[in-house]
Design a protein around this motif. Structure first.
Motif, PDB file in Angstrom:
ATOM      1  N   PRO A 119     -50.864 -14.630  20.121  1.00 41.56           N
ATOM      2  CA  PRO A 119     -50.775 -14.080  21.437  1.00 41.56           C
ATOM      3  C   PRO A 119     -49.288 -13.545  21.674  1.00 41.56           C
ATOM      4  O   PRO A 119     -48.506 -14.265  22.623  1.00 41.56           O
ATOM      5  N   VAL A 120     -48.999 -12.501  20.968  1.00 42.56           N
ATOM      6  CA  VAL A 120     -47.553 -11.940  21.243  1.00 42.56           C
ATOM      7  C   VAL A 120     -46.920 -11.980  22.500  1.00 42.56           C
ATOM      8  O   VAL A 120     -45.838 -12.241  22.917  1.00 42.56           O
ATOM      9  N   ARG A 121     -47.962 -11.120  23.314  1.00 41.23           N
ATOM     10  CA  ARG A 121     -47.456 -10.648  24.447  1.00 41.23           C
ATOM     11  C   ARG A 121     -47.210 -11.958  25.510  1.00 41.23           C
ATOM     12  O   ARG A 121     -46.052 -12.024  26.253  1.00 41.23           O
ATOM     13  N   GLU A 122     -48.240 -12.790  25.593  1.00 39.78           N
ATOM     14  CA  GLU A 122     -48.227 -14.047  26.401  1.00 39.78           C
ATOM     15  C   GLU A 122     -46.818 -15.099  25.993  1.00 39.78           C
ATOM     16  O   GLU A 122     -46.165 -15.475  26.827  1.00 39.78           O
ATOM     17  N   ALA A 123     -46.902 -15.080  24.554  1.00 39.93           N
ATOM     18  CA  ALA A 123     -45.575 -16.016  24.143  1.00 39.93           C
ATOM     19  C   ALA A 123     -44.186 -15.348  24.639  1.00 39.93           C
ATOM     20  O   ALA A 123     -43.535 -16.181  25.179  1.00 39.93           O
ATOM     21  N   LEU A 124     -44.105 -13.989  24.371  1.00 38.51           N
ATOM     22  CA  LEU A 124     -42.779 -13.238  24.833  1.00 38.51           C
ATOM     23  C   LEU A 124     -42.665 -13.640  26.404  1.00 38.51           C
ATOM     24  O   LEU A 124     -41.706 -13.654  26.840  1.00 38.51           O
ATOM     25  N   GLU A 125     -43.748 -13.099  27.065  1.00 38.14           N
ATOM     26  CA  GLU A 125     -43.817 -13.293  28.436  1.00 38.14           C
ATOM     27  C   GLU A 125     -43.173 -14.530  29.063  1.00 38.14           C
ATOM     28  O   GLU A 125     -42.480 -14.781  30.160  1.00 38.14           O
ATOM     29  N   GLY A 126     -43.848 -15.636  28.516  1.00 34.77           N
ATOM     30  CA  GLY A 126     -43.566 -17.127  28.856  1.00 34.77           C
ATOM     31  C   GLY A 126     -42.004 -17.261  28.518  1.00 34.77           C
ATOM     32  O   GLY A 126     -41.352 -18.169  29.255  1.00 34.77           O
ATOM     33  N   ARG A 127     -41.515 -16.911  27.225  1.00 30.78           N
ATOM     34  CA  ARG A 127     -40.049 -17.264  27.074  1.00 30.78           C
ATOM     35  C   ARG A 127     -39.205 -16.288  27.787  1.00 30.78           C
ATOM     36  O   ARG A 127     -38.049 -16.936  28.306  1.00 30.78           O
ATOM     37  N   LEU A 128     -39.389 -15.080  28.290  1.00 28.30           N
ATOM     38  CA  LEU A 128     -38.539 -14.217  29.018  1.00 28.30           C
ATOM     39  C   LEU A 128     -38.774 -14.051  30.501  1.00 28.30           C
ATOM     40  O   LEU A 128     -37.854 -13.787  31.276  1.00 28.30           O
ATOM     41  N   GLY A 129     -40.024 -14.478  31.029  1.00 24.99           N
ATOM     42  CA  GLY A 129     -40.276 -14.587  32.337  1.00 24.99           C
ATOM     43  C   GLY A 129     -40.313 -12.949  32.686  1.00 24.99           C
ATOM     44  O   GLY A 129     -40.182 -12.899  34.123  1.00 24.99           O
ATOM     45  N   THR A 130     -40.666 -12.267  31.977  1.00 24.33           N
ATOM     46  CA  THR A 130     -40.718 -10.863  32.541  1.00 24.33           C
ATOM     47  C   THR A 130     -41.906 -10.132  31.839  1.00 24.33           C
ATOM     48  O   THR A 130     -42.460 -10.524  30.827  1.00 24.33           O
ATOM     49  N   ARG A 131     -42.547  -8.902  32.339  1.00 30.49           N
ATOM     50  CA  ARG A 131     -43.592  -8.164  31.657  1.00 30.49           C
ATOM     51  C   ARG A 131     -43.152  -7.630  30.335  1.00 30.49           C
ATOM     52  O   ARG A 131     -41.939  -6.913  30.452  1.00 30.49           O
ATOM     53  N   ILE A 132     -44.084  -7.458  29.561  1.00 29.48           N
ATOM     54  CA  ILE A 132     -43.826  -7.124  27.999  1.00 29.48           C
ATOM     55  C   ILE A 132     -44.868  -6.130  27.829  1.00 29.48           C
ATOM     56  O   ILE A 132     -46.131  -6.176  28.042  1.00 29.48           O
ATOM     57  N   ILE A 133     -44.428  -4.773  27.279  1.00 27.36           N
ATOM     58  CA  ILE A 133     -45.362  -3.516  27.110  1.00 27.36           C
ATOM     59  C   ILE A 133     -45.414  -3.894  25.378  1.00 27.36           C
ATOM     60  O   ILE A 133     -44.289  -3.682  24.856  1.00 27.36           O
ATOM     61  N   LEU A 134     -46.677  -4.058  25.144  1.00 30.90           N
ATOM     62  CA  LEU A 134     -46.843  -4.164  23.500  1.00 30.90           C
ATOM     63  C   LEU A 134     -47.758  -2.987  23.163  1.00 30.90           C
ATOM     64  O   LEU A 134     -48.836  -2.620  23.752  1.00 30.90           O
ATOM     65  N   ASP A 135     -47.447  -2.654  22.030  1.00 35.23           N
ATOM     66  CA  ASP A 135     -48.305  -1.571  21.290  1.00 35.23           C
ATOM     67  C   ASP A 135     -48.248  -1.515  19.834  1.00 35.23           C
ATOM     68  O   ASP A 135     -47.275  -2.415  19.241  1.00 35.23           O
ATOM     69  N   ASN A 136     -49.161  -1.055  19.292  1.00 38.23           N
ATOM     70  CA  ASN A 136     -49.073  -0.947  17.619  1.00 38.23           C
ATOM     71  C   ASN A 136     -47.888  -0.410  17.240  1.00 38.23           C
ATOM     72  O   ASN A 136     -47.475   0.564  17.877  1.00 38.23           O
ATOM     73  N   ASP A 137     -47.045  -0.797  16.107  1.00 34.21           N
ATOM     74  CA  ASP A 137     -45.739   0.017  15.931  1.00 34.21           C
ATOM     75  C   ASP A 137     -45.861   1.457  15.306  1.00 34.21           C
ATOM     76  O   ASP A 137     -45.107   2.147  15.505  1.00 34.21           O
ATOM     77  N   ALA A 138     -47.209   1.857  14.940  1.00 35.66           N
ATOM     78  CA  ALA A 138     -47.166   3.472  14.527  1.00 35.66           C
ATOM     79  C   ALA A 138     -47.367   4.124  15.939  1.00 35.66           C
ATOM     80  O   ALA A 138     -46.804   5.415  16.040  1.00 35.66           O
ATOM     81  N   ASN A 139     -48.023   3.681  17.004  1.00 32.22           N
ATOM     82  CA  ASN A 139     -48.111   4.201  18.019  1.00 32.22           C
ATOM     83  C   ASN A 139     -46.701   4.346  18.769  1.00 32.22           C
ATOM     84  O   ASN A 139     -46.322   5.489  19.260  1.00 32.22           O
ATOM     85  N   VAL A 140     -46.088   3.146  18.715  1.00 29.40           N
ATOM     86  CA  VAL A 140     -44.777   3.317  19.227  1.00 29.40           C
ATOM     87  C   VAL A 140     -43.756   4.363  18.641  1.00 29.40           C
ATOM     88  O   VAL A 140     -42.930   5.146  19.244  1.00 29.40           O
ATOM     89  N   ALA A 141     -43.747   4.465  17.102  1.00 25.24           N
ATOM     90  CA  ALA A 141     -42.885   5.282  16.331  1.00 25.24           C
ATOM     91  C   ALA A 141     -43.362   6.728  17.021  1.00 25.24           C
ATOM     92  O   ALA A 141     -42.455   7.753  16.981  1.00 25.24           O
TER      93      ALA A 141
END
Ligand code: ZN
Length: 323
Positions: free
Chosen positions: A95-117
């Motif tokens: 659960p990458v988004r949940e894990a990062l949001e828990g650590r940082l206390g802020t909303r994270i926008i997550l996407d597939n690396d190819a879409n992001v590139a």
């Protein structure tokens, strides 16, 4: 000034950047991912610390608009769970988004690396001013994205654009992480370059390539490119084969999509001059749509082969936190 943090969570490197709203890179930090030796919680700890430090470094100079993260593999964009990742060993149902949001206390926008590139190349690179395009990212694997109207076309489940898994030799080709055989990724990625170098050495065809076999696929592809640029014939042959595979795949894409622009990026695209002749020869030979559309169908090299993912992740953070 407004800025966003863009993250490229790659199989080899963790890259974190601050990018301003005009598309200028303020700062970039690169760390080894070490996904094989560190579990995912530890990798996400390191990543969170890097994001926090970068956000603090620019807090006095501008407003942080958000954090965007590109991840490699099969991502459920709705839940933020990474189902599986060929380039991050052991990352299954993370659960990458949940894990990062828990650590940082802020909303994270997550996407597939190819879409992001693709978003990055569309915003600041070869795709500037082109609402519709297709992008292939030649890295450890091959990412693909199809952009319509400036937005990646995600398909029903967010999994569209898996161009790396177009079957080229489905019966006799090398097995692929997707479960198939002979996918494009087996012929035109950094991992494919490593395999072809290894095979050439094992068959005694290319003693000059033997010293290249240490290191990760990206390093091997880079050193093979350096040797090819210096005129080494077996190294040149590896990239000719990359070009043939790309040309066949692009012929199919051009026939199916009839888009005006196809961009080839990622680390392996540094060898564009070496693989482009074979690519265009195959494309002309195999695509009647390409032949018929002449100069209006363009296949070009990416302008940001390494950093498109960072710009794209930052751009997605801006777009998703607008207003
Ligand atoms: Zn595959």
């Amino acid at each position: 000034m407004e800025f966003a943090i863009g993250v490229d969570l790659g199989g080899t490197n963790l890259r974190v950047a601050a990018v301003d709203d005009a598309g200028r890179l303020l700062e970039k930090r690169v760390m080894a991912t070490d996904a094989a030796s560190r579990g995912y919680p530890q990798v996400l700890d390191v990543l969170s610390d890097a994001i926090r430090l970068l956000a603090q470094a620019y807090r006095d100079r501008g407003l942080l608009r958000g954090v965007g993260v590109g991840v490699p593999g099969i991502l459920d964009a709705r839940t933020g769970i990474l189902r599986d990742s060929p380039t991050l060993p052991g990352w299954r149902d993370v659960p990458v988004r949940e894990a990062l949001e828990g650590r940082l206390g802020t909303r994270i926008i997550l996407d597939n690396d190819a879409n992001v590139a693709a978003v990055g190349e569309h915003w600041c690179g070869a795709g500037r001013g082109h609402p519709d395009l297709c992008i292939l990212t030649l890295g450890t694997g091959i990412g693909g994205a199809i952009v319509f109207g400036g937005q990646p076309w995600r398909g029903k489940s967010g999994m569209a654009g898996e161009i790396g898994h177009l079957p080229l030799r489905p019966d006799e080709g090398p097995p692929c992480a997707c479960g198939g055989r002979g996918c494009l990724q087996q012929y035109a990625s950094a991992s494919a370059v490593r395999r072809m170098v290894l095979e050439a050495v094992m068959q005694g065809r290319a003693p000059s390539l033997a010293p290249l076999l240490e290191g990760n696929p990206g390093d091997i592809a880079l050193r093979t490119w350096e040797l090819a640029t210096a005129g080494d014939a077996p190294a040149c042959e590896v990239f000719r084969q990359v070009g043939v595979a790309l040309g066949i795949a692009l012929a199919g894409l051009v026939n199916v999509l009839n888009l005006p622009l196809y961009v080839v990026g990622g680390g392996v695209s540094c060898a564009w001059d070496l693989f482009a002749p074979a690519l265009f020869a195959e494309l002309r030979r195999r695509s009647f749509v390409y032949a018929a559309t002449g100069d209006t169908t363009r296949v070009v090299r990416a302008e940001m082969p390494h950093d498109a993912g960072l710009y794209g992740a930052a751009r997605l953070a801006f777009l998703n936190n607008a207003g």
